[in-house]
Design a protein around this motif. Structure first.
Motif, PDB file in Angstrom:
ATOM      1  N   ILE A  67     -14.038   3.441  -0.290  1.00  0.00           N
ATOM      2  CA  ILE A  67     -13.557   2.309  -1.099  1.00  0.00           C
ATOM      3  C   ILE A  67     -12.333   1.725  -0.412  1.00  0.00           C
ATOM      4  O   ILE A  67     -11.417   2.461  -0.025  1.00  0.00           O
ATOM      5  CB  ILE A  67     -13.194   2.761  -2.534  1.00  0.00           C
ATOM      6  CG1 ILE A  67     -14.377   3.465  -3.199  1.00  0.00           C
ATOM      7  CG2 ILE A  67     -12.743   1.581  -3.371  1.00  0.00           C
ATOM      8  CD1 ILE A  67     -14.049   4.070  -4.555  1.00  0.00           C
ATOM      9  N   THR A  68     -12.305   0.419  -0.278  1.00  0.00           N
ATOM     10  CA  THR A  68     -11.169  -0.251   0.346  1.00  0.00           C
ATOM     11  C   THR A  68      -9.928  -0.092  -0.525  1.00  0.00           C
ATOM     12  O   THR A  68      -9.974  -0.312  -1.739  1.00  0.00           O
ATOM     13  CB  THR A  68     -11.468  -1.748   0.546  1.00  0.00           C
ATOM     14  OG1 THR A  68     -12.688  -1.890   1.265  1.00  0.00           O
ATOM     15  CG2 THR A  68     -10.339  -2.418   1.311  1.00  0.00           C
ATOM     16  N   THR A  69      -8.810   0.288   0.093  1.00  0.00           N
ATOM     17  CA  THR A  69      -7.529   0.449  -0.613  1.00  0.00           C
ATOM     18  C   THR A  69      -6.555  -0.588  -0.082  1.00  0.00           C
ATOM     19  O   THR A  69      -6.363  -0.711   1.128  1.00  0.00           O
ATOM     20  CB  THR A  69      -6.966   1.857  -0.402  1.00  0.00           C
ATOM     21  OG1 THR A  69      -7.954   2.812  -0.815  1.00  0.00           O
ATOM     22  CG2 THR A  69      -5.705   2.070  -1.212  1.00  0.00           C
ATOM     23  N   THR A  70      -5.935  -1.348  -0.986  1.00  0.00           N
ATOM     24  CA  THR A  70      -5.128  -2.497  -0.583  1.00  0.00           C
ATOM     25  C   THR A  70      -3.810  -2.555  -1.338  1.00  0.00           C
ATOM     26  O   THR A  70      -3.604  -1.859  -2.345  1.00  0.00           O
ATOM     27  CB  THR A  70      -5.899  -3.808  -0.834  1.00  0.00           C
ATOM     28  OG1 THR A  70      -6.237  -3.889  -2.239  1.00  0.00           O
ATOM     29  CG2 THR A  70      -7.175  -3.870  -0.016  1.00  0.00           C
ATOM     30  N   PHE A  71      -2.928  -3.426  -0.838  1.00  0.00           N
ATOM     31  CA  PHE A  71      -1.695  -3.821  -1.508  1.00  0.00           C
ATOM     32  C   PHE A  71      -1.699  -5.344  -1.613  1.00  0.00           C
ATOM     33  O   PHE A  71      -2.119  -6.024  -0.663  1.00  0.00           O
ATOM     34  CB  PHE A  71      -0.461  -3.353  -0.715  1.00  0.00           C
ATOM     35  CG  PHE A  71      -0.280  -1.866  -0.682  1.00  0.00           C
ATOM     36  CD1 PHE A  71       0.548  -1.234  -1.602  1.00  0.00           C
ATOM     37  CD2 PHE A  71      -0.949  -1.085   0.250  1.00  0.00           C
ATOM     38  CE1 PHE A  71       0.710   0.146  -1.577  1.00  0.00           C
ATOM     39  CE2 PHE A  71      -0.795   0.286   0.282  1.00  0.00           C
ATOM     40  CZ  PHE A  71       0.044   0.904  -0.634  1.00  0.00           C
ATOM     41  N   PRO A  72      -1.247  -5.920  -2.710  1.00  0.00           N
ATOM     42  CA  PRO A  72      -1.300  -7.383  -2.853  1.00  0.00           C
ATOM     43  C   PRO A  72      -0.247  -8.088  -2.003  1.00  0.00           C
ATOM     44  O   PRO A  72       0.798  -7.516  -1.683  1.00  0.00           O
ATOM     45  CB  PRO A  72      -1.028  -7.586  -4.354  1.00  0.00           C
ATOM     46  CG  PRO A  72      -0.193  -6.411  -4.746  1.00  0.00           C
ATOM     47  CD  PRO A  72      -0.673  -5.256  -3.899  1.00  0.00           C
ATOM     48  N   LYS A  73      -0.548  -9.339  -1.615  1.00  0.00           N
ATOM     49  CA  LYS A  73       0.435 -10.133  -0.883  1.00  0.00           C
ATOM     50  C   LYS A  73       1.662 -10.392  -1.761  1.00  0.00           C
ATOM     51  O   LYS A  73       2.802 -10.363  -1.281  1.00  0.00           O
ATOM     52  CB  LYS A  73      -0.188 -11.458  -0.450  1.00  0.00           C
ATOM     53  CG  LYS A  73      -1.266 -11.314   0.614  1.00  0.00           C
ATOM     54  CD  LYS A  73      -1.819 -12.670   1.015  1.00  0.00           C
ATOM     55  CE  LYS A  73      -2.890 -12.534   2.095  1.00  0.00           C
ATOM     56  NZ  LYS A  73      -3.472 -13.860   2.477  1.00  0.00           N
ATOM     57  N   ASP A  74       1.421 -10.676  -3.033  1.00  0.00           N
ATOM     58  CA  ASP A  74       2.505 -10.882  -3.991  1.00  0.00           C
ATOM     59  C   ASP A  74       2.577  -9.658  -4.889  1.00  0.00           C
ATOM     60  O   ASP A  74       1.690  -9.449  -5.733  1.00  0.00           O
ATOM     61  CB  ASP A  74       2.260 -12.143  -4.834  1.00  0.00           C
ATOM     62  CG  ASP A  74       2.169 -13.395  -3.969  1.00  0.00           C
ATOM     63  OD1 ASP A  74       2.985 -13.524  -3.044  1.00  0.00           O
ATOM     64  OD2 ASP A  74       1.266 -14.217  -4.223  1.00  0.00           O
ATOM     65  N   PRO A  75       3.594  -8.809  -4.719  1.00  0.00           N
ATOM     66  CA  PRO A  75       3.672  -7.568  -5.494  1.00  0.00           C
ATOM     67  C   PRO A  75       3.653  -7.805  -7.001  1.00  0.00           C
ATOM     68  O   PRO A  75       4.154  -8.824  -7.502  1.00  0.00           O
ATOM     69  CB  PRO A  75       5.006  -6.959  -5.046  1.00  0.00           C
ATOM     70  CG  PRO A  75       5.301  -7.586  -3.727  1.00  0.00           C
ATOM     71  CD  PRO A  75       4.731  -8.963  -3.802  1.00  0.00           C
ATOM     72  N   VAL A  76       3.055  -6.862  -7.709  1.00  0.00           N
ATOM     73  CA  VAL A  76       2.983  -6.890  -9.172  1.00  0.00           C
ATOM     74  C   VAL A  76       3.807  -5.719  -9.693  1.00  0.00           C
ATOM     75  O   VAL A  76       3.832  -4.647  -9.075  1.00  0.00           O
ATOM     76  CB  VAL A  76       1.520  -6.782  -9.647  1.00  0.00           C
ATOM     77  CG1 VAL A  76       1.429  -6.825 -11.171  1.00  0.00           C
ATOM     78  CG2 VAL A  76       0.676  -7.881  -9.026  1.00  0.00           C
TER      79      VAL A  76
END
Length: 609
Positions: A453-462
């Motif tokens: 499963i792809t694991t990511t971080f958003p460009k704009d943090p939440v």
């Protein structure tokens, strides 16, 4: 035709009932009631799907006179007090939502209920070169694709190897029958109980009670399509433990399931917080200890709108401390997950089943994810996401899978013994001549069990919770000298002087401490504050701040010797003098909680200071 077969459709499926040519309506309806398991007055039968042309026993006519012929379809609607789901039978049929016969009614997760209602089709624009029709027409080059279209998924960037679970359901429930007979069966590796034709195992077994052999296949779908951490701070604070000790670490991921729009009908696990349970970690091992606070943590998370969505662990070995690089050890030439980690993941997934309306058991698979922090090809820390297949879950649940001591990339299917019957487990491989062969899973390459499963971080943090330069300590890190107590709480409050009380109090680990501390747990009086944090409501937070419980917390903080002058800037100590003096106070010598208005400790009799 002396006898005729009449088809009767109900919300549970279609049954065929044999009737004589001159059979009366009353006799026919008795057969219908017996076949469907209804009482005589528990249903109504109609000639038309729109509930017109009702057939009743009072008509006292034969089926021949009612012009009901061989092969005709009648429509049965169960009687219910509020009209029930039978009123929406047409809608259910058109959407493929009918449950197979014998499947229990269950309440699925909110994200599942949302995706069921979505169209899910992949719409394409008119191709200027290939389309020869007008702007309102459609052809094979621009007609919408189904969400399970493998060619479309393979041409995405990056290619998608697994369709989403809801796309898989659409594939099963497509076609003319709309999936009326689809049932997602959970695999069982155990002997069926209740077989009386022979002695119990190991003295006897038969084809009726013997579980089928299992041939492992790479799963074509996955229950979660993406894992996203809300911000980098979450991961960095978790990794700090390894950076400071060199020991591996473990945590539970708390968050929510949302729609993942990059894949048709996809699901994303969004991680908002990481809880670190009691554990013993070394440089190459992890041992989880019993956690007495586990249920309370789940309750607090639920009140914050979160749930346990997965687990995370580290497998990091420092390569060059000056450069800050880590060893790249997990790849296609070694392994991605060890057999022991697959078994652990299978255990967690079995504890957190996915509620499913199409399964006779009411659940199928799991949305619980596994995240591993390990070295990547660039020798930096990478986060890799996985699940194990439903076949692996069944092997783990029924205790049929073991790890290999000397080869972490291999599992081993147990052999039958006098205590346990284990079905044969096979997998398919390619021999040196290029032929497909079937191998017994002793041993078993665990890549057949893994779904990445792809694991990511958003460009704009939440940020579900506030981020501070001086955060509140994380639980169960006593080995680092980081403890959760009223001294650390007073220090945290004195260093965070925001004018917005909600920003100061919105810390997941702080909220857990307020609920689980042994001196003054607030489990029964913190619901208002949790609601304020969940809804980002400053007024509710200010209302809770004026409570006697917070005044007592302030009083406890003032006894530990940390200057709290900064708190007055945002009003954390702004409760009235009367509230503070009327609050319970903790003895500095024995920490006993004393009643308001007393000058000496009721436990050790020393004066209040």
């Amino acid at each position: 035709v002396a006898e005729r077969i009449i088809r009767v459709q109900s919300p549970e499926g279609v049954k065929r009932i044999t009737a004589a040519k001159r059979e009366t309506v009353a006799t026919f309806l008795k057969k219908v009631a017996k076949e469907f398991g209804f009482r005589n007055n528990g249903f109504s039968v109609y000639v038309n799907r729109n509930r017109t042309g009702e057939i009743t026993a009072s008509q006292n006519k034969s089926l021949h006179l009612l012009k009901i012929k061989h092969g005709d379809m009648l429509f049965l609607f169960p009687s219910s007090p509020a009209g029930s789901s039978s009123e929406n039978m047409d809608t259910s049929i058109s959407q493929g939502l009918l449950r197979p016969l014998g499947v229990p009614h269950v309440v699925e997760d909110e994200i599942d209920q949302y995706l069921i209602k979505q169209d899910g089709k992949i719409y394409r624009n008119r191709d200027q070169q290939l389309c020869r029709h007008g702007p309102l027409g459609k052809c094979v080059h621009c007609v919408p694709l189904e969400p399970f279209d493998e060619d479309y998924l393979n041409h995405l960037e990056p290619p998608v190897k697994h369709m989403s679970f809801h796309a898989y359901i659409r594939k099963l429930t497509g076609g003319a029958d709309k999936g009326k007979f689809v049932a997602l069966e959970n695999i069982s590796c155990k002997i069926k109980s209740g077989c009386e034709g022979h002695p119990p195992w190991p003295e006897g077994i038969c084809t009726k009670c013997q579980p089928s052999a299992i041939t492992l296949n790479r799963q074509k779908y996955r229950h979660v399509d993406n894992i996203m951490f809300e911000n980098h701070t979450l991961a960095d604070r978790f990794l700090d433990f390894w950076r400071k000790t060199g020991n591996q670490h473990f945590g539970y991921l708390y968050g929510r399931y949302t729609e993942h729009k990059d894949i048709p009908l996809g699901i994303r696990a969004e991680v908002a917080a990481i809880y670190e349970p009691p554990q013993i970690g070394t440089q190459n091992s992890l041992e989880l200890l019993e956690d007495p606070k586990a249920e309370v943590v789940d309750e607090i998370a639920a009140k914050l709108g979160l749930r346990k969505v997965g687990w995370i662990f580290t497998d990091l070995v420092s390569e060059d401390t000056r450069k800050g690089t880590v060893r790249y050890s997990r790849n296609k030439d070694t392994y991605f997950l060890s057999a022991e980690e697959c078994i652990t993941a299978g255990n967690f997934q079995n504890r957190h089943p996915n509620i499913c309306r199409l399964s006779p058991d009411g659940h199928f698979g799991s949305k619980f994810v596994t995240v591993m922090a390990t070295g990547g090809p660039d020798n930096q820390v990478h986060f890799e996401g996985y699940q194990v297949s439903n076949q692996c879950m069944a092997l783990v649940r029924d205790e049929c899978l073991l790890p290999c001591r000397d080869a972490p990339e291999l599992g081993y299917a147990k052999e039958s013994s006098s205590e346990q019957y284990v079905p044969d487990v096979f997998y398919k491989d390619i021999d040196k001549f290029g032929n497909e062969i079937t191998q017994l899973a002793r041993p078993l390459p665990v890549e057949y069990l893994i779904i990445d499963i792809t694991t990511t971080f958003p460009k704009d943090p939440v940020y579900t919770f506030s981020i501070s330069q001086n955060p509140f300590p994380i639980e169960n890190r006593d080995v680092l000298g980081e403890t959760q107590d009223f001294h650390s709480l007073a220090t945290y409050l004195s260093q965070n002087t925001s004018s917005v009380f909600l920003d100061v109090i919105s810390d997941f680990h702080l909220l857990l401490f307020l609920v689980t501390n042994e001196v003054m747990p607030l489990q029964d009086s913190i619901s208002l504050l949790l609601e304020a944090v969940r809804t980002r409501n400053e007024e509710l937070a200010q209302t809770w701040k004026k409570s006697e419980q917070w005044a007592t917390i302030e009083q406890l903080c003032s006894t530990v010797g940390v200057p709290l002058s900064g708190l007055h800037e945002y009003g954390a100590m702004g409760s009235s003098t009367h509230a503070a003096s009327s609050a319970m106070w903790a003895c500095q010598h024995c920490t006993f909680m004393n009643q308001p208005g007393t000058d000496h400790c009721e436990m050790c009799s020393l004066p209040r200071t």
